[in-house]
Design an enzyme around this catalytic site. Structure first.
Site, PDB file in Angstrom:
ATOM      1  N   HIS A 263       0.835  -1.207   0.000  1.00 34.60           N
ATOM      2  CA  HIS A 263       0.000   0.000   0.000  1.00 34.60           C
ATOM      3  C   HIS A 263       0.870   1.258   0.000  1.00 34.60           C
ATOM      4  CE1 HIS A 263      -3.662   2.338   1.236  1.00 34.60           C
ATOM      5  NE2 HIS A 263      -2.733   3.133   1.746  1.00 34.60           N
ATOM      6  N   GLU A 264       1.790   1.326   0.955  1.00 30.83           N
ATOM      7  CA  GLU A 264       2.643   2.517   1.048  1.00 30.83           C
ATOM      8  C   GLU A 264       3.555   2.609  -0.181  1.00 30.83           C
ATOM      9  OE1 GLU A 264       1.743   4.646   3.155  1.00 30.83           O
ATOM     10  OE2 GLU A 264       0.504   3.307   4.386  1.00 30.83           O
TER      11      GLU A 264
HETATM   12 ZN    ZN Z   1      -2.882   5.194   2.039  1.00 35.21          ZN
END
Ligand code: ZN
Length: 499
Positions: A263-264
């Site tokens: 995600h990051e």
């Molecule tokens: Zn996010």
């Protein structure tokens, strides 16, 4: 053109000061000792005050007015005209705020973040309550500087989602909610997926290495970034060439660190992909938080939770954890990472229930801002809505109202962008699938450069030059629209749960 150059130089300086503050923020969440909160708050408060002074000085205001005039003779879609437009909007906001407010907000949120972390650790909302009350009071004061507005939440939302109105978000969520609730009911009634093997003990160091391998394959450039461990994962940057990610490794939740790292990584690819010509300007960031979340959620879910992704990566993960996964097939694993189960923690939520966590937060934020809900009543309001929406009540506040960092840092108005990002990710995905017909087989072969190249060209490189709705319209032919997401969820879960 001399004045335009001077204007750009000033913007470069502002960008540098902002980057220095972001670096202090990164340090605060990674390595700063807890006792340093007050000292750090003083530094932030002074720097925020200096920055505010700089951008609201009579010279800066006069220069901006000249630029607004100059922009009238420019092509409105040129880089310079857009740079002036974006800067003018941000500065007009700053000019409405007294310096005292800016300093007080910087101090209050720095202290509240540390106190939140402590309260979460101690499972004691009362420790956090006075700090959150202060933040909410300051956010209500913030909105008051932007009157008249249609809704008290509009000025907060606009900081994360330029141009979007509270009423539009509510309308989109009203379209989503019944269909998602219906889908969850159908899934709950179907044969359940076994994911018990994901909760065995997995060596944190090996998890950490695997996460790094995956983001490297995605195209994250470690020469222009790094990864560290924190309580609540986030991405930050101090320029296009220094974009950092963070994660949190849990020994008994093997997919948590992995998906948060992906995600990051999605956020970071966006920031690393911005055209260098926008360096040190307000355009050197994402178009909005929903656009940003569309990138992180796309990598996390459409890529990271797809069958193709695991065709490539599962044998590698299995080799790292032979005791835990030796007897688990790839199909079993794929189903397990997509298991739908109403749960307490938003960041661990599956795709079918995720948006309901957001709807709950939006309602509470609106009530706090309207003044119809007091901070002291938040834990109860939280638990009541959890029961209504997801049918589960958290056993304690650490797993309930204390779980997210956002409110402590003053980010009221941010949560809806996660759900909007989900919607945009699928709107973009439908276009990508048409334009890269063999996308699935590329992913199944661990090749992500086709996808990343498309994202760079169509989303990343223009940074914040265009407004989010404008970009979504331009790329997909419609504004933010829940229908593609609902189609995607229905197809995916019908196949996994045999609906
Ligand atoms: Zn996010």
């Amino acid at each position: 053109m001399e004045k335009l150059d001077l204007f750009k130089t000033k913007l470069n300086e502002v960008a540098d000061i902002s980057a220095a503050m972001a670096l202090l923020g990164w340090d605060q969440q990674t390595y700063m000792p807890r006792g340093g909160a007050q000292d750090r708050g003083d530094i932030f408060s002074t720097m925020a005050g200096l920055l505010h002074e700089k951008v609201t000085s009579p010279e800066a205001i006069a220069l901006l007015e000249e630029m607004k005039e100059l922009a009238k003779s420019m092509d409105p879609d040129s880089d310079d005209a857009r740079l002036i437009k974006v800067t003018a909007k941000a500065m007009d906001k700053q000019l409405k705020l007294p310096k005292r407010y800016v300093e007080e907000f910087a101090m209050a949120t720095t202290v509240a973040q540390t106190e939140w972390e402590h309260a979460k650790h101690e499972n004691n909302f009362a420790l956090y309550q006075p700090h959150l009350e202060k933040v909410v009071e300051l956010r209500r004061e913030y909105a008051s500087y932007f009157q008249p507005y249609e809704h008290v939440y509009d000025p907060l939302l606009d900081d994360f989602e330029p141009g979007l109105k509270t009423a539009e978000v509510i309308a989109i969520f009203d379209e989503l909610r019944p269909r998602q609730v219906e889908l969850i009911k159908a899934i709950t009634a179907a044969k359940q997926v076994d994911d018990s093997f994901l909760k065995l003990e997995y060596d944190p160091d090996v998890q950490w290495e695997f996460g790094k391998e995956v983001v490297t394959a995605m195209g994250y450039d470690f020469n222009r970034g790094r990864i560290d461990q924190v309580e609540h994962p986030f991405t930050t940057g101090f320029g296009i060439d220094d974009v950092r990610i963070t994660t949190h490794v849990y020994p008994k939740m093997v997919t948590s660190a992995l998906f948060s790292t992906i995600h990051e990584g999605g956020h970071a690819l966006y920031e690393q992909g911005i055209d260098h010509k926008y360096r040190r300007t307000p355009l050197a960031t994402g178009a909005s938080m929903a656009l940003h979340e569309s990138q992180s959620r796309m990598w996390e879910n459409l890529v990271g939770r797809s069958l193709g992704f695991w065709k490539f990566f599962y044998p590698k993960l299995q080799a790292k954890f032979p005791t835990q996964l030796g007897n688990v097939s790839m199909e079993q694993f794929y189903k397990a990472v997509n298991k739908v189960s109403p749960s307490f923690i938003r960041t661990e939520a599956d795709e079918a229930t995720y948006n309901l966590h957001i709807m709950l937060r939006l309602e509470l934020e609106i009530a706090l801002m309207e003044g119809t809900l007091a901070v002291k009543d938040l834990p109860e309001a939280w638990n009541t809505r959890m029961k209504d929406y997801l049918g589960v009540v958290p056993p304690n506040d650490t797993k309930g109202v204390l779980q997210d960092v956002h409110w402590s840092s003053g980010m009221i108005g941010y949560f809806p962008t996660y759900a909007l990002g989900n919607l945009v990710s699928v709107q973009l995905w439908e276009v990508i699938q048409r334009q890269i017909p063999d996308l699935d087989s590329q992913i199944a072969n661990g090749k992500f450069d086709g996808l990343l190249g498309w994202l760079r060209e169509n989303v990343h490189k223009t940074g914040a030059k265009f407004e989010p709705q404008e970009m979504v319209q331009k790329i997909t032919g419609s504004k933010i629209n829940p229908q593609p997401y609902l189609r995607y969820l229905t197809n995916k879960y019908s196949s996994i749960y045999g609906l």
